[in-house]
Design an enzyme around this catalytic site. Structure first.
Site, PDB file in Angstrom:
ATOM      1  N   LEU A   1      -4.560  -3.359   3.348  1.00  0.00           N
ATOM      2  CA  LEU A   1      -3.193  -3.552   3.840  1.00  0.00           C
ATOM      3  C   LEU A   1      -2.901  -2.520   4.933  1.00  0.00           C
ATOM      4  O   LEU A   1      -3.323  -1.371   4.838  1.00  0.00           O
ATOM      5  CB  LEU A   1      -2.186  -3.409   2.701  1.00  0.00           C
ATOM      6  CG  LEU A   1      -2.347  -4.403   1.556  1.00  0.00           C
ATOM      7  CD1 LEU A   1      -1.266  -4.182   0.501  1.00  0.00           C
ATOM      8  CD2 LEU A   1      -2.298  -5.850   2.062  1.00  0.00           C
TER       9      LEU A   1
ATOM     10  N   GLN B   1       0.975  11.011  18.050  1.00  0.00           N
ATOM     11  CA  GLN B   1      -0.309  10.541  17.542  1.00  0.00           C
ATOM     12  C   GLN B   1      -0.751   9.219  18.175  1.00  0.00           C
ATOM     13  O   GLN B   1      -1.746   8.638  17.760  1.00  0.00           O
ATOM     14  CB  GLN B   1      -0.301  10.458  16.012  1.00  0.00           C
ATOM     15  CG  GLN B   1       0.557   9.374  15.408  1.00  0.00           C
ATOM     16  CD  GLN B   1       0.625   9.510  13.902  1.00  0.00           C
ATOM     17  OE1 GLN B   1       1.252  10.424  13.379  1.00  0.00           O
ATOM     18  NE2 GLN B   1      -0.020   8.619  13.181  1.00  0.00           N
TER      19      GLN B   1
ATOM     20  N   GLN C   1      -7.976  11.080   8.195  1.00  0.00           N
ATOM     21  CA  GLN C   1      -6.665  11.744   8.242  1.00  0.00           C
ATOM     22  C   GLN C   1      -6.467  12.644   7.014  1.00  0.00           C
ATOM     23  O   GLN C   1      -5.999  13.782   7.126  1.00  0.00           O
ATOM     24  CB  GLN C   1      -5.576  10.675   8.291  1.00  0.00           C
ATOM     25  CG  GLN C   1      -4.170  11.185   8.025  1.00  0.00           C
ATOM     26  CD  GLN C   1      -3.139  10.100   8.244  1.00  0.00           C
ATOM     27  OE1 GLN C   1      -2.819   9.798   9.375  1.00  0.00           O
ATOM     28  NE2 GLN C   1      -2.618   9.516   7.177  1.00  0.00           N
TER      29      GLN C   1
ATOM     30  N   GLY D   1       0.837  -1.207   0.000  1.00  0.00           N
ATOM     31  CA  GLY D   1       0.000   0.000   0.000  1.00  0.00           C
ATOM     32  C   GLY D   1       0.867   1.251   0.000  1.00  0.00           C
ATOM     33  O   GLY D   1       0.629   2.203  -0.750  1.00  0.00           O
ATOM     34  N   HIS D   2       1.900   1.252   0.851  1.00  0.00           N
ATOM     35  CA  HIS D   2       2.832   2.388   0.861  1.00  0.00           C
ATOM     36  C   HIS D   2       3.512   2.526  -0.509  1.00  0.00           C
ATOM     37  O   HIS D   2       3.712   3.641  -1.005  1.00  0.00           O
ATOM     38  CB  HIS D   2       3.923   2.178   1.915  1.00  0.00           C
ATOM     39  CG  HIS D   2       3.446   2.136   3.335  1.00  0.00           C
ATOM     40  ND1 HIS D   2       3.492   1.013   4.107  1.00  0.00           N
ATOM     41  CD2 HIS D   2       2.912   3.105   4.133  1.00  0.00           C
ATOM     42  CE1 HIS D   2       3.039   1.274   5.329  1.00  0.00           C
ATOM     43  NE2 HIS D   2       2.672   2.534   5.366  1.00  0.00           N
TER      44      HIS D   2
END
Ligand code: AMP
Length: 282
Positions: A187, A60, A152, A35-36
């Site tokens: 993912l 966070q 986000q 995914g990254h």
């Protein structure tokens, strides 16, 4: 690829890169998965140089969350990024990001409320603060974030708009679609926490969400459908559902009924000690 962990070194490296063409930033917490890498490839397609940051941001994580357990594998991550043609890996430590005396917080109202903001108090302040710092450190022309973390992305866009950021401008904050395993599980670095049995149960989340969306599109009432979705997750081995909500896709305003504008189904649920999140167009 240069791996850099000092701000002055980053600044001089970026001066050279920025003179050659547009720079893209992909912020991450490491433990990279495909995914990254989708974000990195999208960044490469749009910019001359890609900077990836890896920073497990303590601000966070709430008390009792998985800051210490969060997977850290810088050498393996660096090898993946090198193979993707990344120019700079920016990997500051906590003392570089938050030196002694650090006292500033960025809090984005509205879109931070509810959903993960309710389940994880202070989480989005931590995200907005570190992303604003990363933007100022790297000064990218564009930045890429995954739709996996839909709220986000909304928080970061709101911050960029509200603070009149120019590097990147709000319109240069790009969302990339969720990368999923073949069985539908989104993912996530946190999937590494799942036991084999939990990993087998985890795709229930995406499947139950798809069923809920089909029901809503078929005219079923939203509240009842979301209650059924929760029941399906609990029956499927999840221990708790933090939230399962239908929201306006852009403003994140709660939707009691599916209207004409774009809607998003967002869910967070716990499987053993792992908290999974997912979202889909609804
Ligand atoms: P993280 O390392 O989890 O903070 O994620 C770094 C970036 O990768 C964030 O913008 C995430 O939204 C994005 N990301 C994480 N998982 C996925 C995924 N499955 N598909 C697309 N983007 C993702």
């Amino acid at each position: 690829m240069q791996t850099i962990n000092r701000l002055d070194t980053l600044r001089s490296a970026l001066e050279k890169l920025a003179a050659e063409g547009p720079v893209a930033l992909v912020p991450t917490m490491g433990a990279l998965h495909s995914g990254h890498l989708t974000l990195v490839r999208a960044a490469r397609a749009r910019a001359a140089h890609v900077v990836v940051s890896i920073f497990v941001n303590p601000r966070q994580f709430g008390a009792g969350e998985d800051l210490d357990a969060y997977p850290r594998q810088l050498a393996a991550d660096a090898a993946l990024l090198r193979a993707e043609g990344v120019a700079v890996l920016w990997a500051p430590d906590a003392a570089t990001m938050y030196p002694s005396g650090y006292a500033t917080n960025i809090s984005v109202g509205g879109v931070s409320d509810g959903l993960c903001g309710a389940a994880r108090p202070g989480h989005f302040d931590g995200v907005a603060t570190v992303v604003c710092k990363l933007f100022n450190q790297v000064r990218p022309d564009i930045a890429l974030f995954g739709e996996k973390d839909w709220q986000q992305l909304a928080v970061i866009r709101r911050m960029a708009r509200d603070l009149d950021l120019t590097q990147p401008h709000v319109d240069a904050i790009i969302g990339a679609p969720i990368a999923r395993a073949e069985d539908g599980l989104a993912l996530s670095s946190r999937n590494a926490y799942l036991t084999p049995q939990e990993r087998a149960q985890a795709p229930t989340l995406a499947r139950a969400m798809q069923a809920a969306i089909a029901a809503i599109h078929g005219g079923a009432p939203v509240a009842g459908t979301l209650a059924e979705l929760e029941q399906a997750l609990l029956a499927g081995g999840f221990s708790a559902v933090d939230y399962a909500e239908l929201r306006d896709a852009d403003t994140l305003a709660p939707l009691a009924e599916r209207g004409t504008g774009p809607a998003r189904l967002l869910v967070a649920a716990r499987l053993g000690r792992t908290r999974l999140i997912d979202n889909m167009a609804a």
